[in-house]
Design a protein around this motif. Structure first.
Motif, short mmCIF file in Angstrom:
data_model
loop_
_atom_site.label_atom_id
_atom_site.label_comp_id
_atom_site.label_asym_id
_atom_site.label_seq_id
_atom_site.Cartn_x
_atom_site.Cartn_y
_atom_site.Cartn_z
N LEU A 42 0.81 -1.22 0.00
CA LEU A 42 0.00 0.00 0.00
C LEU A 42 0.84 1.27 0.00
CD1 LEU A 42 -2.51 -1.28 2.69
CD2 LEU A 42 -2.85 -1.29 0.21
N GLU A 43 2.15 1.13 0.05
CA GLU A 43 3.01 2.30 0.09
C GLU A 43 2.86 3.13 -1.20
OE1 GLU A 43 7.06 1.31 0.92
OE2 GLU A 43 6.54 0.08 2.66
N ASN A 44 2.81 4.44 -1.05
CA ASN A 44 2.75 5.40 -2.17
C ASN A 44 1.43 5.33 -2.95
OD1 ASN A 44 5.54 5.97 -1.61
ND2 ASN A 44 6.07 4.14 -2.81
N HIS A 45 0.45 4.60 -2.43
CA HIS A 45 -0.83 4.49 -3.14
C HIS A 45 -1.62 5.78 -2.94
CE1 HIS A 45 -4.55 2.98 -4.74
NE2 HIS A 45 -4.06 1.76 -4.91
N PRO A 46 -2.02 6.46 -4.02
CA PRO A 46 -2.70 7.75 -3.86
C PRO A 46 -4.06 7.66 -3.19
CG PRO A 46 -2.72 7.05 -6.16
CD PRO A 46 -1.79 6.12 -5.44
N ALA A 47 -4.65 6.48 -3.16
CA ALA A 47 -5.96 6.33 -2.51
C ALA A 47 -5.86 5.96 -1.04
CB ALA A 47 -6.79 5.28 -3.24
N VAL A 48 -4.65 5.75 -0.55
CA VAL A 48 -4.46 5.30 0.83
C VAL A 48 -3.99 6.48 1.68
CG1 VAL A 48 -3.21 3.73 2.35
CG2 VAL A 48 -3.97 2.95 0.10
N ALA A 49 -4.88 6.92 2.57
CA ALA A 49 -4.55 8.04 3.46
C ALA A 49 -3.81 7.57 4.70
CB ALA A 49 -5.83 8.77 3.87
N GLY A 50 -3.94 6.30 5.03
CA GLY A 50 -3.27 5.76 6.20
C GLY A 50 -3.48 4.27 6.28
N THR A 51 -2.74 3.61 7.15
CA THR A 51 -2.86 2.17 7.31
C THR A 51 -2.81 1.81 8.79
OG1 THR A 51 -0.46 1.87 7.11
CG2 THR A 51 -1.76 1.63 5.09
N VAL A 52 -3.38 0.67 9.11
CA VAL A 52 -3.28 0.08 10.44
C VAL A 52 -2.81 -1.36 10.24
CG1 VAL A 52 -4.47 -0.62 12.53
CG2 VAL A 52 -5.12 1.51 11.38
N GLY A 53 -1.62 -1.67 10.77
CA GLY A 53 -1.08 -3.02 10.64
C GLY A 53 -1.41 -3.86 11.86
N LEU A 54 -1.88 -5.06 11.63
CA LEU A 54 -2.26 -5.97 12.71
C LEU A 54 -1.22 -7.07 12.86
CD1 LEU A 54 -6.06 -6.35 11.87
CD2 LEU A 54 -5.02 -4.82 13.54
N THR A 55 -0.85 -7.35 14.10
CA THR A 55 0.11 -8.41 14.40
C THR A 55 -0.62 -9.72 14.66
OG1 THR A 55 0.05 -8.00 16.77
CG2 THR A 55 1.59 -6.66 15.46
N ASP A 56 0.14 -10.80 14.76
CA ASP A 56 -0.46 -12.09 15.12
C ASP A 56 -1.12 -12.01 16.48
OD1 ASP A 56 0.37 -13.20 12.73
OD2 ASP A 56 2.18 -14.11 13.59
N GLN A 57 -0.51 -11.27 17.42
CA GLN A 57 -1.09 -11.12 18.74
C GLN A 57 -2.42 -10.39 18.68
OE1 GLN A 57 -0.14 -12.45 21.65
NE2 GLN A 57 -1.95 -11.53 22.59
N ASP A 58 -2.52 -9.39 17.79
CA ASP A 58 -3.78 -8.67 17.63
C ASP A 58 -4.92 -9.59 17.21
OD1 ASP A 58 -2.75 -6.15 18.25
OD2 ASP A 58 -2.15 -5.77 16.18
N LEU A 59 -4.58 -10.66 16.49
CA LEU A 59 -5.60 -11.51 15.89
C LEU A 59 -5.91 -12.75 16.73
CD1 LEU A 59 -4.43 -11.16 12.20
CD2 LEU A 59 -6.37 -10.03 13.30
N THR A 60 -5.36 -12.83 17.93
CA THR A 60 -5.82 -13.84 18.88
C THR A 60 -7.19 -13.44 19.40
OG1 THR A 60 -4.76 -12.73 20.74
CG2 THR A 60 -3.43 -14.38 19.54
N ASP A 61 -7.86 -14.34 20.09
CA ASP A 61 -9.21 -14.04 20.58
C ASP A 61 -9.20 -12.80 21.48
OD1 ASP A 61 -10.14 -16.18 19.19
OD2 ASP A 61 -10.28 -17.52 20.92
N SER A 62 -8.33 -12.79 22.48
CA SER A 62 -8.30 -11.66 23.41
C SER A 62 -7.73 -10.41 22.74
CB SER A 62 -7.46 -12.01 24.65
OG SER A 62 -6.13 -12.33 24.27
N GLY A 63 -6.74 -10.61 21.88
CA GLY A 63 -6.15 -9.46 21.19
C GLY A 63 -7.14 -8.79 20.26
N TRP A 64 -7.95 -9.59 19.58
CA TRP A 64 -8.91 -9.00 18.65
C TRP A 64 -10.05 -8.30 19.38
CZ3 TRP A 64 -8.66 -6.73 14.52
CH2 TRP A 64 -9.73 -6.56 13.64
#
Length: 336
Positions: free
Chosen positions: A51-73
């Protein structure tokens, strides 16, 4: 605290592998052209380079493996809902995780038609009625319906990866020893699932045929075992995601299976010869470029699964029936 204007920017949610995220890049470009909107994209951290340098992308949020666990999510959905309160959410994933996020979202939620029931019915029945419905729209067209009332043409939604001049120059330098005046063919011989894997001996035979036909070539991708260890043309595991895109951008054509790099090549305008076996057009992931070619065989058992993860009892003949000579013919047809 009230959200800022930037935090009311529409949010697009798509996890998955890099190929899945590559497919949303063309949709974002289309929405940017037609609606003048920019977006915050929520995806896995590993997909963010696309998504870098994409003119339609104003920002990004990156999710880690920990974010995607049950409690993390559970924690992250609350954070995202608060941070982007009032912004519309475009759910381009349609999974339990995205449904959990939508339940806590403090704004409009729009989804794309996933055709999940139709897919399952087609997989079980092979009915032409269900096939026709699925083949009418590819996955990017389905994504676009989260925002548009009618599906745009496929060519308006091709992936778009925006490389810098520096990235392109570095790729040219890296490939200079491997290419001259001959057409340059990239090879991606790897697959996530064994049933989508063209035999390694077929890939090796293809390199010999390319040599004999006067083509230059190189290998890209990531795999535990490179196709040709210690061969100067084998760049397996040697480049990151954006560097791989830049290398594909220098190639005249990519030969690959049904894979993420197939969509990366589309994102940099490189045509593909794609070898399809357990998957099929109905799933919506076919390459859609004007010079793209798909090699496949009409077998009663195809498609056997959505992503090619099922075990095969027929010796993977949907892949092994494709001969290296047929792939060379396809390369010649595209490159003249």
């Amino acid at each position: 605290m009230n959200p800022t204007a930037a935090e009311r920017t529409p949010v697009v949610f798509r996890l998955g592998h890099m190929g899945d995220v590559a497919l949303i890049t063309g949709v974002l470009s289309h929405w940017h052209r037609t609606h003048g909107e920019t977006f915050v994209v929520v995806t896995r951290e590993g997909n963010l380079p696309l998504l870098e340098n994409h003119p339609a992308v104003a920002g990004t949020v990156g999710l880690t493996d920990q974010d995607l666990t049950d409690s993390g999510w559970l924690r992250r959905t609350g954070e995202l809902a608060r941070r982007f309160a009032g912004a519309p959410l475009y759910d381009l994933h349609g999974t339990l995780r995205s449904r959990m996020l939508a339940l806590r979202w403090k704004g409009e939620v729009r989804r794309y038609p996933k055709f999940g029931i139709t897919r399952r019915l087609f997989e079980r029945t092979r009915s032409d009625r269900f096939r026709a419905k699925l083949e009418a729209l590819n996955v990017p067209q389905r994504y676009a319906l989260a925002r548009d009332d009618a599906p745009p043409p496929r060519e308006a939604l091709l992936p778009t990866v925006h490389l810098t001049e520096t990235e392109q120059a570095e790729a040219a330098t890296r490939l200079a020893p491997l290419s001259g005046d001959n057409p340059l063919v990239a090879l991606h011989p790897y697959a996530t699932h064994p049933s989508k894997q063209w035999p390694m001996e077929s890939w090796t035979a293809l390199t010999g045929l390319l040599d004999g036909a006067g083509f230059d070539w190189f290998v890209v991708g990531r795999n535990q075992a490179p196709l040709l260890p210690d061969h100067g043309r084998d760049l397996t595991n040697a480049t990151g995601l954006r560097a791989t895109c830049a290398l594909l951008g220098r190639a005249d054509l990519l030969v690959t299976g049904d894979s993420g790099p197939m969509h990366l090549a589309a994102g940099v305008g490189t045509p593909v010869v794609a070898l399809f076996g357990p998957t099929a057009r109905a799933w919506g992931f076919y390459p859609a470029g004007p010079r793209d070619t798909v090699l496949e065989h009409a077998l009663a058992c195809r498609p056997c699964s959505l992503h090619g993860a099922k075990q095969c009892t027929r010796g993977f003949e949907c892949m092994t029936l494709t001969r290296p000579e047929a792939v060379l013919d396809a390369v010649l047809a595209v490159l003249g």
